[in-house]
Design a protein around this motif. Structure first.
Motif, PDB file in Angstrom:
ATOM      1  N   LEU A 285      45.784  36.426  61.597  1.00 16.82           N
ATOM      2  CA  LEU A 285      45.492  37.165  60.374  1.00 16.82           C
ATOM      3  C   LEU A 285      45.188  36.197  59.242  1.00 16.82           C
ATOM      4  CD1 LEU A 285      47.280  40.245  58.937  1.00 16.82           C
ATOM      5  CD2 LEU A 285      47.257  38.184  57.546  1.00 16.82           C
ATOM      6  N   GLN A 286      44.279  36.587  58.369  1.00 20.16           N
ATOM      7  CA  GLN A 286      43.993  35.805  57.166  1.00 20.16           C
ATOM      8  C   GLN A 286      44.282  36.636  55.923  1.00 20.16           C
ATOM      9  OE1 GLN A 286      39.870  34.781  57.722  1.00 20.16           O
ATOM     10  NE2 GLN A 286      40.343  32.806  58.672  1.00 20.16           N
ATOM     11  N   TYR A 287      44.949  36.001  54.957  1.00 21.35           N
ATOM     12  CA  TYR A 287      45.079  36.590  53.630  1.00 21.35           C
ATOM     13  C   TYR A 287      43.873  36.111  52.821  1.00 21.35           C
ATOM     14  CZ  TYR A 287      49.984  37.581  54.772  1.00 21.35           C
ATOM     15  OH  TYR A 287      51.134  38.040  55.357  1.00 21.35           O
ATOM     16  N   VAL A 288      43.180  37.048  52.176  1.00 17.56           N
ATOM     17  CA  VAL A 288      41.950  36.692  51.465  1.00 17.56           C
ATOM     18  C   VAL A 288      41.980  37.227  50.040  1.00 17.56           C
ATOM     19  CG1 VAL A 288      40.591  36.615  53.590  1.00 17.56           C
ATOM     20  CG2 VAL A 288      40.723  38.753  52.283  1.00 17.56           C
ATOM     21  N   ARG A 289      41.131  36.625  49.206  1.00 16.31           N
ATOM     22  CA  ARG A 289      40.983  37.038  47.809  1.00 16.31           C
ATOM     23  C   ARG A 289      39.505  37.220  47.506  1.00 16.31           C
ATOM     24  NH1 ARG A 289      43.583  33.098  45.493  1.00 16.31           N
ATOM     25  NH2 ARG A 289      45.491  34.263  45.014  1.00 16.31           N
ATOM     26  N   PRO A 290      39.129  38.328  46.835  1.00 15.57           N
ATOM     27  CA  PRO A 290      37.719  38.520  46.472  1.00 15.57           C
ATOM     28  C   PRO A 290      37.228  37.388  45.562  1.00 15.57           C
ATOM     29  CG  PRO A 290      38.962  40.557  46.183  1.00 15.57           C
ATOM     30  CD  PRO A 290      39.965  39.475  46.426  1.00 15.57           C
ATOM     31  N   LEU A 291      35.996  36.930  45.794  1.00 22.20           N
ATOM     32  CA  LEU A 291      35.386  35.880  44.988  1.00 22.20           C
ATOM     33  C   LEU A 291      34.423  36.492  43.973  1.00 22.20           C
ATOM     34  CD1 LEU A 291      34.560  33.350  47.861  1.00 22.20           C
ATOM     35  CD2 LEU A 291      36.544  33.313  46.321  1.00 22.20           C
ATOM     36  N   GLU A 292      34.283  35.841  42.825  1.00 19.83           N
ATOM     37  CA  GLU A 292      33.399  36.358  41.785  1.00 19.83           C
ATOM     38  C   GLU A 292      31.956  36.464  42.265  1.00 19.83           C
ATOM     39  OE1 GLU A 292      33.680  34.148  38.203  1.00 19.83           O
ATOM     40  OE2 GLU A 292      35.807  34.617  37.859  1.00 19.83           O
ATOM     41  N   GLN A 293      31.537  35.532  43.107  1.00 21.80           N
ATOM     42  CA  GLN A 293      30.165  35.529  43.601  1.00 21.80           C
ATOM     43  C   GLN A 293      29.966  36.444  44.808  1.00 21.80           C
ATOM     44  OE1 GLN A 293      32.338  33.039  43.589  1.00 21.80           O
ATOM     45  NE2 GLN A 293      32.046  31.586  45.275  1.00 21.80           N
ATOM     46  N   GLY A 294      31.000  37.156  45.170  1.00 21.83           N
ATOM     47  CA  GLY A 294      30.938  38.049  46.321  1.00 21.83           C
ATOM     48  C   GLY A 294      31.631  37.467  47.532  1.00 21.83           C
ATOM     49  N   GLY A 295      31.987  38.304  48.463  1.00 19.18           N
ATOM     50  CA  GLY A 295      32.705  37.846  49.648  1.00 19.18           C
ATOM     51  C   GLY A 295      34.172  37.581  49.357  1.00 19.18           C
ATOM     52  N   PHE A 296      34.810  36.885  50.284  1.00 16.14           N
ATOM     53  CA  PHE A 296      36.242  36.630  50.171  1.00 16.14           C
ATOM     54  C   PHE A 296      36.558  35.177  50.480  1.00 16.14           C
ATOM     55  CE2 PHE A 296      35.777  41.112  51.071  1.00 16.14           C
ATOM     56  CZ  PHE A 296      36.718  41.713  50.251  1.00 16.14           C
ATOM     57  N   GLY A 297      37.541  34.644  49.779  1.00 16.26           N
ATOM     58  CA  GLY A 297      38.038  33.304  50.048  1.00 16.26           C
ATOM     59  C   GLY A 297      39.379  33.374  50.751  1.00 16.26           C
ATOM     60  N   ILE A 298      39.605  32.456  51.668  1.00 11.48           N
ATOM     61  CA  ILE A 298      40.847  32.454  52.447  1.00 11.48           C
ATOM     62  C   ILE A 298      41.962  31.811  51.632  1.00 11.48           C
ATOM     63  CG2 ILE A 298      41.983  31.667  54.562  1.00 11.48           C
ATOM     64  CD1 ILE A 298      39.157  31.541  55.820  1.00 11.48           C
TER      65      ILE A 298
END
Length: 257
Positions: A118-131
């Motif tokens: 599993l990965q915990y992710v955070r939305p990025l301002e430029q779109g997509g998600f960062g781990i």
């Protein structure tokens, strides 16, 4: 193989479309997915957004509940699939082939349960998600339970009959006297008391947005630790070192990408 995928929601308009999209993009036939939506009576646009999609729940209910574990119990009671898993409104299946790979792992192993990473992710301002965190589960050995090991619950898929075997005396699956550790209690029961032998699928199955119920605040983390200790004592697996290692093992997740 038919999958029952249960989604518990409550005022999740900000994230529910990512959840739906990850289900809609699965490569297995649509008829092999039973999507069950258990909504706690949302007052925002959660249900409106779902209704506007071209992928709709096969079963759903929207009514006031007694917390997340009450919602999960409702979902399991509604499930008719061969394999049952959870995909909450803050979670996404990590790729289009996830359910296909889970099905292959079960068929190849013959196991009653399959789990992965599993990965915990955070939305990025430029779109997509960062781990933010990467939870590598590792291969299951029963002795690991005494050292705080558990698979990530959102990555765990079980044969439906296991839920029936593991029912509590009140007929429920998850103990609603817990506020945030009933999933840990359930997994302790099936892996400890019922000795289910799960198969490990060495890949990320689920991405979870940070800020979920298990990592919301320091106060909640303290409550979680107290409830985890109760789970350890009531299931008679391990001791103080179990709780200590369960928490300490999370540190390495921040250094794995």
């Amino acid at each position: 193989m038919k999958f029952s995928v249960i989604t518990a929601t409550y005022n999740c308009e900000a994230s529910i479309l990512d959840t739906v999209k990850s289900l809609r993009e699965q490569t297995i036939p649509r008829e092999d997915i039973e999507w069950i939506l258990v909504d706690g009576g949302s007052t925002d646009r959660t249900l409106e957004l779902i209704e506007a999609q071209d992928f709709h729940p096969d079963q759903w209910v929207s009514e006031k509940d007694n917390g997340i574990y009450d919602a999960l119990n409702k979902g399991v009671r509604m499930a008719t699939g061969d394999f049952v898993g959870f995909l909450h409104a803050d979670d996404m299946l990590a790729g289009p082939g996830i359910l296909y790979h889970i099905g292959c792992a079960q068929k190849n192993s013959g196991a009653d349960a399959v789990y992965g990473d599993l990965q915990y992710v955070r939305p990025l301002e430029q779109g997509g998600f960062g781990i933010v965190r990467h939870w590598t589960s590792g291969i299951y050995f029963r002795r690991k339970l005494k050292w705080g090991w558990m698979p990530p619950h959102p990555s765990l898929y079980l044969k439906r009959e296991i839920y029936e075997q593991a029912r509590l005396s009140n007929g429920e699956y998850f103990d609603t006297s817990y506020t945030c550790a009933a999933d840990y209690d359930f997994m302790m029961r099936i892996l400890g008391k019922y000795e289910v032998e799960p198969a490990y699928l060495r890949m990320v199955l689920v991405q979870m947005r940070v800020g979920g119920i298990s990592n919301r605040s320091l106060k909640h983390i303290i409550t979680k630790s107290k409830e985890d200790w109760r789970v350890i004592r009531e299931n008679k697996i391990g001791g103080p070192h179990t709780l200590a290692w369960k928490n300490l093992s999370k540190l390495q997740q921040f250094f794995r990408r």
